[in-house]
Design a protein around this motif. Structure first.
Motif, PDB file in Angstrom:
ATOM      1  N   HIS A 292       0.841  -1.193   0.000  1.00  6.00           N
ATOM      2  CA  HIS A 292       0.000   0.000   0.000  1.00  6.00           C
ATOM      3  C   HIS A 292       0.875   1.242   0.000  1.00  6.00           C
ATOM      4  O   HIS A 292       2.098   1.154   0.056  1.00  6.00           O
ATOM      5  N   LEU A 293       0.236   2.401  -0.076  1.00  7.24           N
ATOM      6  CA  LEU A 293       0.916   3.638  -0.449  1.00  7.24           C
ATOM      7  C   LEU A 293       1.696   4.332   0.656  1.00  7.24           C
ATOM      8  O   LEU A 293       2.419   5.293   0.382  1.00  7.24           O
ATOM      9  N   HIS A 294       1.601   3.933   1.886  1.00  2.00           N
ATOM     10  CA  HIS A 294       2.231   4.686   2.966  1.00  2.00           C
ATOM     11  C   HIS A 294       3.752   4.695   2.817  1.00  2.00           C
ATOM     12  O   HIS A 294       4.350   3.720   2.351  1.00  2.00           O
ATOM     13  N   PRO A 295       4.394   5.802   3.212  1.00  2.36           N
ATOM     14  CA  PRO A 295       5.819   5.982   2.910  1.00  2.36           C
ATOM     15  C   PRO A 295       6.749   4.910   3.460  1.00  2.36           C
ATOM     16  O   PRO A 295       7.800   4.651   2.868  1.00  2.36           O
ATOM     17  N   ASP A 296       6.400   4.286   4.587  1.00  2.00           N
ATOM     18  CA  ASP A 296       7.282   3.232   5.093  1.00  2.00           C
ATOM     19  C   ASP A 296       7.231   1.981   4.221  1.00  2.00           C
ATOM     20  O   ASP A 296       8.110   1.116   4.319  1.00  2.00           O
ATOM     21  N   HIS A 297       6.244   1.891   3.353  1.00  2.06           N
ATOM     22  CA  HIS A 297       6.112   0.753   2.439  1.00  2.06           C
ATOM     23  C   HIS A 297       6.549   1.109   1.014  1.00  2.06           C
ATOM     24  O   HIS A 297       7.305   0.384   0.380  1.00  2.06           O
ATOM     25  N   LEU A 298       6.090   2.248   0.519  1.00  4.57           N
ATOM     26  CA  LEU A 298       6.348   2.671  -0.854  1.00  4.57           C
ATOM     27  C   LEU A 298       7.580   3.563  -0.988  1.00  4.57           C
ATOM     28  O   LEU A 298       8.152   3.674  -2.067  1.00  4.57           O
ATOM     29  N   GLY A 299       8.026   4.174   0.115  1.00  2.70           N
ATOM     30  CA  GLY A 299       9.011   5.245   0.039  1.00  2.70           C
ATOM     31  C   GLY A 299      10.224   4.962  -0.825  1.00  2.70           C
ATOM     32  O   GLY A 299      10.582   5.739  -1.704  1.00  2.70           O
ATOM     33  N   ALA A 300      10.907   3.845  -0.598  1.00  2.00           N
ATOM     34  CA  ALA A 300      12.144   3.541  -1.329  1.00  2.00           C
ATOM     35  C   ALA A 300      11.906   2.698  -2.569  1.00  2.00           C
ATOM     36  O   ALA A 300      12.873   2.298  -3.235  1.00  2.00           O
ATOM     37  N   ALA A 301      10.652   2.443  -2.920  1.00  2.27           N
ATOM     38  CA  ALA A 301      10.373   1.544  -4.045  1.00  2.27           C
ATOM     39  C   ALA A 301      10.901   2.093  -5.364  1.00  2.27           C
ATOM     40  O   ALA A 301      11.485   1.351  -6.173  1.00  2.27           O
ATOM     41  N   GLY A 302      10.703   3.388  -5.613  1.00  2.97           N
ATOM     42  CA  GLY A 302      11.185   3.965  -6.861  1.00  2.97           C
ATOM     43  C   GLY A 302      12.691   3.872  -6.984  1.00  2.97           C
ATOM     44  O   GLY A 302      13.240   3.597  -8.069  1.00  2.97           O
ATOM     45  N   TRP A 303      13.388   4.095  -5.882  1.00  2.00           N
ATOM     46  CA  TRP A 303      14.850   3.957  -5.856  1.00  2.00           C
ATOM     47  C   TRP A 303      15.254   2.530  -6.206  1.00  2.00           C
ATOM     48  O   TRP A 303      16.166   2.303  -7.022  1.00  2.00           O
ATOM     49  N   MET A 304      14.573   1.540  -5.622  1.00  2.00           N
ATOM     50  CA  MET A 304      14.928   0.148  -5.867  1.00  2.00           C
ATOM     51  C   MET A 304      14.589  -0.269  -7.297  1.00  2.00           C
ATOM     52  O   MET A 304      15.365  -0.970  -7.965  1.00  2.00           O
ATOM     53  N   CYS A 305      13.425   0.165  -7.781  1.00  2.01           N
ATOM     54  CA  CYS A 305      13.043  -0.158  -9.165  1.00  2.01           C
ATOM     55  C   CYS A 305      14.067   0.387 -10.152  1.00  2.01           C
ATOM     56  O   CYS A 305      14.456  -0.284 -11.113  1.00  2.01           O
ATOM     57  N   GLN A 306      14.497   1.613  -9.927  1.00  2.00           N
ATOM     58  CA  GLN A 306      15.483   2.222 -10.824  1.00  2.00           C
ATOM     59  C   GLN A 306      16.829   1.502 -10.739  1.00  2.00           C
ATOM     60  O   GLN A 306      17.490   1.258 -11.752  1.00  2.00           O
ATOM     61  N   ARG A 307      17.224   1.146  -9.527  1.00  2.00           N
ATOM     62  CA  ARG A 307      18.527   0.501  -9.349  1.00  2.00           C
ATOM     63  C   ARG A 307      18.623  -0.808 -10.108  1.00  2.00           C
ATOM     64  O   ARG A 307      19.663  -1.147 -10.679  1.00  2.00           O
ATOM     65  N   PHE A 308      17.528  -1.591 -10.148  1.00  2.00           N
ATOM     66  CA  PHE A 308      17.558  -2.911 -10.765  1.00  2.00           C
ATOM     67  C   PHE A 308      16.808  -2.986 -12.097  1.00  2.00           C
ATOM     68  O   PHE A 308      16.805  -4.042 -12.728  1.00  2.00           O
ATOM     69  N   GLY A 309      16.169  -1.904 -12.498  1.00  2.00           N
ATOM     70  CA  GLY A 309      15.319  -1.983 -13.680  1.00  2.00           C
ATOM     71  C   GLY A 309      14.154  -2.922 -13.467  1.00  2.00           C
ATOM     72  O   GLY A 309      13.679  -3.586 -14.395  1.00  2.00           O
ATOM     73  N   ALA A 310      13.685  -2.987 -12.226  1.00  2.00           N
ATOM     74  CA  ALA A 310      12.628  -3.930 -11.845  1.00  2.00           C
ATOM     75  C   ALA A 310      11.262  -3.255 -11.923  1.00  2.00           C
ATOM     76  O   ALA A 310      11.131  -2.062 -11.638  1.00  2.00           O
ATOM     77  N   PRO A 311      10.217  -3.996 -12.264  1.00  2.00           N
ATOM     78  CA  PRO A 311       8.874  -3.408 -12.313  1.00  2.00           C
ATOM     79  C   PRO A 311       8.292  -3.194 -10.918  1.00  2.00           C
ATOM     80  O   PRO A 311       8.583  -3.951  -9.987  1.00  2.00           O
ATOM     81  N   LEU A 312       7.478  -2.150 -10.803  1.00  2.00           N
ATOM     82  CA  LEU A 312       6.703  -1.890  -9.594  1.00  2.00           C
ATOM     83  C   LEU A 312       5.346  -2.551  -9.742  1.00  2.00           C
ATOM     84  O   LEU A 312       4.674  -2.393 -10.771  1.00  2.00           O
ATOM     85  N   MET A 313       4.914  -3.277  -8.710  1.00  2.00           N
ATOM     86  CA  MET A 313       3.625  -3.964  -8.727  1.00  2.00           C
ATOM     87  C   MET A 313       2.802  -3.481  -7.539  1.00  2.00           C
ATOM     88  O   MET A 313       3.231  -3.589  -6.389  1.00  2.00           O
ATOM     89  N   MET A 314       1.624  -2.902  -7.831  1.00  2.00           N
ATOM     90  CA  MET A 314       0.728  -2.358  -6.810  1.00  2.00           C
ATOM     91  C   MET A 314      -0.704  -2.487  -7.309  1.00  2.00           C
ATOM     92  O   MET A 314      -0.941  -2.691  -8.500  1.00  2.00           O
ATOM     93  N   SER A 315      -1.662  -2.303  -6.416  1.00  2.00           N
ATOM     94  CA  SER A 315      -3.046  -2.157  -6.852  1.00  2.00           C
ATOM     95  C   SER A 315      -3.239  -0.774  -7.472  1.00  2.00           C
ATOM     96  O   SER A 315      -2.472   0.165  -7.215  1.00  2.00           O
ATOM     97  N   GLN A 316      -4.262  -0.651  -8.279  1.00  2.00           N
ATOM     98  CA  GLN A 316      -4.475   0.603  -9.000  1.00  2.00           C
ATOM     99  C   GLN A 316      -4.768   1.772  -8.070  1.00  2.00           C
ATOM    100  O   GLN A 316      -4.202   2.869  -8.225  1.00  2.00           O
ATOM    101  N   LEU A 317      -5.653   1.566  -7.093  1.00  2.00           N
ATOM    102  CA  LEU A 317      -6.017   2.680  -6.208  1.00  2.00           C
ATOM    103  C   LEU A 317      -4.834   3.124  -5.351  1.00  2.00           C
ATOM    104  O   LEU A 317      -4.671   4.319  -5.078  1.00  2.00           O
ATOM    105  N   GLU A 318      -4.004   2.189  -4.912  1.00  2.00           N
ATOM    106  CA  GLU A 318      -2.834   2.573  -4.125  1.00  2.00           C
ATOM    107  C   GLU A 318      -1.848   3.372  -4.986  1.00  2.00           C
ATOM    108  O   GLU A 318      -1.301   4.387  -4.539  1.00  2.00           O
ATOM    109  N   TYR A 319      -1.619   2.918  -6.212  1.00  2.00           N
ATOM    110  CA  TYR A 319      -0.674   3.598  -7.093  1.00  2.00           C
ATOM    111  C   TYR A 319      -1.165   4.998  -7.467  1.00  2.00           C
ATOM    112  O   TYR A 319      -0.437   5.988  -7.319  1.00  2.00           O
ATOM    113  N   THR A 320      -2.397   5.093  -7.938  1.00  2.00           N
ATOM    114  CA  THR A 320      -2.893   6.400  -8.375  1.00  2.00           C
ATOM    115  C   THR A 320      -3.064   7.355  -7.192  1.00  2.00           C
ATOM    116  O   THR A 320      -2.818   8.563  -7.324  1.00  2.00           O
TER     117      THR A 320
END
Length: 357
Positions: free
Chosen positions: A97-125
């Motif tokens: 879910h979207l709270h910063p302790d869960h999502l906060g570093a996800a963009g950094w990790m996705c970029q570092r590995f070229g990995a996809p982000l997987m979330m529900s639509q309402l949490e992402y938007t």
């Protein structure tokens, strides 16, 4: 991979069994189920940690939740990548879910590995919208909302000075993601994980259930010792998230196997999911009864903290406590058990409709 230094035996407390004798130490991981590593990152708040999980996926790992986007979290991950995770790459990042302790570093990790982000639509938007909202600064409708709850000028000024905290804890959120929906089945390392969706704490919270050995990644939807914050915020002041939360808990209670192992985002892995769901539901029912008794005389949202919280609410917790009070008040109003009236200054006062027996 290594476990922590505590060697105490598995134990039972309040009907729940905690099978792990050790907490993961910094830079370490504990295997809690086949191919599932438990990792803890520190948080700079009263709730001082978050559990994240690495699930073996062939020659790599799927990471479930990421921690805050701060240097200390990045450094901890780098140590884990080279140590406990064996230098194997991240193949995907799942965020519950979207709270910063869960999502906060996800963009950094996705970029570092070229990995996809997987979330529900309402949490992402919702996360993308909240970051954009933070960039626009404090707004009049929110100020009016908090004044209706009884906030003083000093409270409003403190809120304005801290506005934008959500975005500040986030790495840039990837502009592309893979949607997770109720009932989806993910193949991770040749084993199936079913997506189970809850709501109330956040709009479309993702849990993952590996049914072949009854392992359940619960995020914040089921925690062993605390109840997740259920709040009404200024963006949706009339909504009923507590109703959504209680409905979700009842749904999980009907669907989940009583014997499954719960891997939560805070606290420790445990057995006893049905007992815990019942306790969470019962806790809110008790709080609602106390709240109704307190409303025999008109009260503002900020006047009912004592009915809902065991600890004193200071300035740092005012926003969260106000949001949770409103969630309980809106729940009772929707069910005809309390009413709200506004005084000449626009402040809302709540009163029970009929006396609690």
């Amino acid at each position: 991979m290594a476990d922590g230094g505590n060697t105490s035996l598995a134990r039972t407390e309040r009907g729940l069994t905690y099978p792990q004798p050790a907490l993961p130490l910094a830079g370490q991981a504990v295997e809690v189920a086949e191919g599932v590593l438990w990792i803890r990152h520190s948080l700079p708040m009263a709730l001082d940690h978050i559990n994240v999980y690495a699930v073996a996926d062939g020659e790599g790992w799927v990471i479930v939740d990421c921690g805050l986007n701060v240097d200390t979290t990045h450094a901890a991950w780098e140590q884990l990548f080279e140590g406990a995770l064996g230098g194997r790459p991240v193949t995907a990042v799942v965020v519950t879910h979207l709270h910063p302790d869960h999502l906060g570093a996800a963009g950094w990790m996705c970029q570092r590995f070229g990995a996809p982000l997987m979330m529900s639509q309402l949490e992402y938007t919702s996360a993308r919208m909240m970051v954009a909202d933070d960039a626009m600064g404090p707004y009049a409708e929110a100020e009016a909302h908090y004044r209706r709850q009884g906030w003083a000028d000093a409270d409003i000024e403190r809120w304005k000075s801290r506005f934008g905290g959500f975005a500040k804890q986030m790495a840039p959120i990837p502009r592309q993601y893979s949607r997770l929906s109720e009932g989806d089945v993910l193949d991770i390392g040749g084993r199936e994980w079913t997506v189970i969706v809850g709501s109330g704490h956040s709009p479309e919270h993702v849990c993952l259930w590996r049914k072949d050995d009854n392992v359940f990644l619960s995020g914040d939807q089921i925690l062993p010792r605390i109840s997740s914050n259920i709040g009404v915020w200024s963006m949706e002041p009339m909504e009923d998230p507590l109703g959504d939360w209680l409905e979700s808990l009842e749904d999980l209670k009907a669907r989940l196997d009583p014997k499954l192992l719960v891997l939560p985002s805070h606290g420790e892995p445990f057995y006893g999911v049905i007992e815990r769901l019942e306790a969470l539901i019962r806790g809110h029912e008790v709080g609602l009864k106390r709240l109704e008794r307190s409303l025999r005389q008109p009260c503002r949202a900020i006047d009912v903290f004592g009915a809902l919280f065991a600890r004193q609410i200071g300035p740092d917790l005012l926003g969260m406590a106000t949001a949770e009070s409103l969630a309980h008040l809106n729940y009772l109003e929707r069910r005809g058990r309390v009413r709200r009236d506004r005084d000449a200054d626009g402040v809302e006062w709540w009163t029970v409709v009929e006396d609690v027996q």
